[in-house]
Design an enzyme around this catalytic site. Structure first.
Site, PDB file in Angstrom:
ATOM      1  N   ARG A  62       0.838  -1.211   0.000  1.00  0.00           N
ATOM      2  CA  ARG A  62       0.000   0.000   0.000  1.00  0.00           C
ATOM      3  C   ARG A  62       0.870   1.257   0.000  1.00  0.00           C
ATOM      4  NH1 ARG A  62      -4.082   0.832   4.238  1.00  0.00           N
ATOM      5  NH2 ARG A  62      -4.864   2.292   2.703  1.00  0.00           N
ATOM      6  N   HIS A 112      -5.439   8.527  11.601  1.00  0.00           N
ATOM      7  CA  HIS A 112      -5.299   7.072  11.473  1.00  0.00           C
ATOM      8  C   HIS A 112      -3.870   6.645  11.146  1.00  0.00           C
ATOM      9  CE1 HIS A 112      -9.906   6.749  10.592  1.00  0.00           C
ATOM     10  NE2 HIS A 112      -9.641   6.826  11.871  1.00  0.00           N
ATOM     11  N   CYS A 120       8.032   0.607  17.136  1.00  0.00           N
ATOM     12  CA  CYS A 120       8.450  -0.639  17.764  1.00  0.00           C
ATOM     13  C   CYS A 120       7.345  -1.168  18.679  1.00  0.00           C
ATOM     14  CB  CYS A 120       9.726  -0.399  18.560  1.00  0.00           C
ATOM     15  SG  CYS A 120      10.245  -1.853  19.493  1.00  0.00           S
ATOM     16  N   THR A 180     -15.931  12.023   2.638  1.00  0.00           N
ATOM     17  CA  THR A 180     -16.208  11.013   3.656  1.00  0.00           C
ATOM     18  C   THR A 180     -17.700  10.788   3.755  1.00  0.00           C
ATOM     19  OG1 THR A 180     -16.135  10.522   6.025  1.00  0.00           O
ATOM     20  CG2 THR A 180     -15.844  12.820   5.406  1.00  0.00           C
ATOM     21  N   ASN A 205     -19.016  15.768  -1.277  1.00  0.00           N
ATOM     22  CA  ASN A 205     -18.899  14.314  -1.430  1.00  0.00           C
ATOM     23  C   ASN A 205     -19.627  13.880  -2.699  1.00  0.00           C
ATOM     24  OD1 ASN A 205     -17.818  11.930  -0.276  1.00  0.00           O
ATOM     25  ND2 ASN A 205     -19.837  11.310   0.458  1.00  0.00           N
TER      26      ASN A 205
HETATM   27 ZN   LIG Z   1      12.334  -1.106  20.087  1.00  0.00          ZN
END
Ligand SMILES: [Zn+2]
Length: 237
Positions: A62, A112, A120, A180, A205
């Site tokens: 993506r 998002h 991590c 949206t 939209n």
């Molecule tokens: Zn780490």
């Protein structure tokens, strides 16, 4: 037609529709499947735990797709708005493709996450995907060696910047939603918050959003065609 002054406080929320006009596909188009994957396999923490290599393959693809797309006229119109309204302007996006930044928007609140970001799973340090080795199926944290994960807000996780967004919605004069459907919470609730706090609400939209009863002005059409014309009117001297 409305004219907005430079001191009008404007908040804009963009969704998948504005990216779709640049050629980015969304999972809604394909009946709950995303490039033939079930959403729960590629967009949840349990999916990542089950098969992190598959999830990484999916997001790397993506990310590569988004790198080969370009911002469209609607993205550039929003950059113009940012220049015009300066510190009175906030841009919030549900999109993770980075097209707002690519167009030149300074500080889009990517609620998002972003496809070029990862962090991590153990020490939470953040990294850029373009700094990781594309030949390694599951990138590892350079600091502690644990798995990195995409910096994408998955289903069941809390979107970013919610308190900043809520704060700007409460004091804005105009709230504009672009591309949206209004179906997805919490974004759908933003319209209600802005409206109840006295803001004028505008939607652009392809189809009428579901929360049309909370929309003062609805412009049907492609955002890349509708928005540049509106920005011209709003910012006319
Ligand atoms: Zn780490």
């Amino acid at each position: 037609m409305m004219r907005l002054s430079r001191t009008t406080k404007v908040v804009v929320l963009t969704g998948a529709g504005i990216s779709a006009e640049s050629g980015i596909r969304t999972f809604r188009e394909s009946g709950g499947l995303w490039e033939n994957h079930k959403v729960e396999d590629v967009a949840t923490w349990s999916g990542f735990e089950k098969d992190p290599a598959l999830v990484w393959k999916f997001y790397r693809q993506r990310w590569e797709d988004s790198n080969s797309t370009k911002p469209n006229a609607a993205h550039y119109a929003l950059v113009e708005m940012e220049h015009y309204y300066a510190q009175h302007f906030s841009l919030v996006t549900q999109n993770v493709d980075g097209l707002h930044s690519a167009a030149g928007s300074k500080n889009p609140l990517e609620m998002h996450g972003n496809l070029n970001s990862c962090f991590c799973t153990t020490c939470r340090a953040k990294f850029k995907l373009h700094d990781t080795d594309p030949d390694i199926a599951i990138p590892l944290c350079p600091k502690c060696g644990a798995y990195l994960r995409p910096d994408i807000v998955w289903f069941g996780e809390i979107p970013y910047f919610l308190s900043e967004i809520e704060h700007s919605l409460k004091k804005c004069d105009v709230f504009i939603i672009i591309g949206t459907s209004g179906l997805v919470y919490p974004a759908a609730g933003f319209v209600m918050t802005a409206k109840l706090m006295g803001a004028k609400t505008i939607a652009i939209n392809l189809e009428a959003p579901d929360n049309l009863s909370f929309i003062d002005e609805f412009h049907q059409g492609k955002s890349g065609e509708v928005l540049p014309a509106l920005v011209k009117e709003w910012t006319a001297p």
